[in-house]
Design an enzyme around this catalytic site. Structure first.
Site: not given
Ligand code: KIV
Length: 287
Positions: A68-69, A107, A137, A139, A205
């Protein structure tokens, strides 16, 4: 290696390709488990388009994350929060179509899975079905266990992401190392919770190196670090940071391996000079 030795048989119903060439073996979740057992490091990079994906795949990088970056590295936003599922799906599809070996990680963006396990599962299905991702993925730690469980039971491998989670930057009070001092117990509890829920790997992270090392030792699943020291089972970086397409201040955990911005800048200037000076196109470029 024979089929018998590898444990993986040729696709029984055809793969959609008429090519007789020996297929390159896809990286699977069990390969990560085996790499951890052998003490081999796992490599992961972000990728958002076909050429970078094909190049990183050719380099032997095991995991490609369509992060998502992309929000800040492709779409020009300041944070990862605004990017949508509909924006990430075509990027994920491009990456999945362009790799032979790497496992492609889709993501799940902010707001697309936090509401309920059902919402998370349905979003994850879109990444697998519409974009060809091999896993997703998401979070979050213990609080995301029900979503991870729902996805893994429904046939979708999940990589978790704990420590600093950029989608929660406003609750976490900005970009900060997570898990210092007494907070270390929370990181350990989250790591165990996502493993229990069925995650096959976990990104950590901005976690102190000693805490990440302890998590890596305690877990059976692979840990992938970004700003989490040298003892994780693998490492991930955003490629624009690592290879120098992005310029400006970098996080301490980034190592720069190339100056892609410099190379492109020189090339663009040389092209513009040629066009302005009349030396391009020449006769060899003309019909
Ligand atoms: O979106 C992303 O690029 C990520 C990495 C920082 C792990 O989540």
């Amino acid at each position: 290696m024979s089929e018998q030795q590898s444990g993986e048989i040729a696709a029984p119903y055809g793969t959609g390709s008429a090519s007789p060439a020996k297929p390159v073996k896809r990286v699977r979740t069990h390969h990560l488990r085996e790499m951890k057992e052998r003490g081999e490091k796992v490599t992961m990079l972000t990728a958002y388009d076909m050429y970078t994906a094909a190049t990183f795949d050719e380099a032997g990088v095991e995991l490609l994350l369509v992060g998502d970056s992309a929000s800040n590295n492709v779409f020009g936003n300041e944070t990862s929060l605004p990017v949508t599922v509909d924006e990430l799906l075509p990027l994920t599809r491009a990456v999945a179509r362009s790799v032979k070996r790497a496992m492609v990680v889709g993501d799940l963006p902010f707001g697309s899975y936090q509401a309920s396990p059902e919402q998370g599962y349905l979003t994850a299905v879109r990444f697998m079905k519409e974009a060809g991702a091999h896993c997703v993925k998401l979070e979050g730690g213990a609080e995301m266990a029900p979503v991870i469980e729902k996805c893994t039971r429904g046939g979708i491998p999940v990589m978790a992401h704990i420590g600093f989670t950029p989608q929660s930057e406003h609750t976490l009070g900005g970009y900060r190392v997570q898990g210092r001092g007494e907070q270390a117990d929370r990181i350990l509890a989250d790591a165990h919770a996502v493993q229990e829920a069925g995650a096959f790997a976990v990104v950590m992270e901005m976690v102190p190196a000693d805490v990440a090392a302890r998590v890596t030792k305690e877990l059976d699943i692979s840990t992938i670090g970004i700003g989490a020291g040298p003892d994780c089972d693998g490492q991930v970086l955003v490629w624009q940071d690592a290879f120098g397409l992005r310029t400006g201040r970098m996080a301490t955990f980034v190592k720069q391996y190339a100056d892609v911005h410099g190379v492109l800048l020189e090339a663009a200037r040389a092209y513009a000079d040629d066009v302005r000076g009349g030396s391009f196109p020449g006769p060899e470029h003309s019909f």
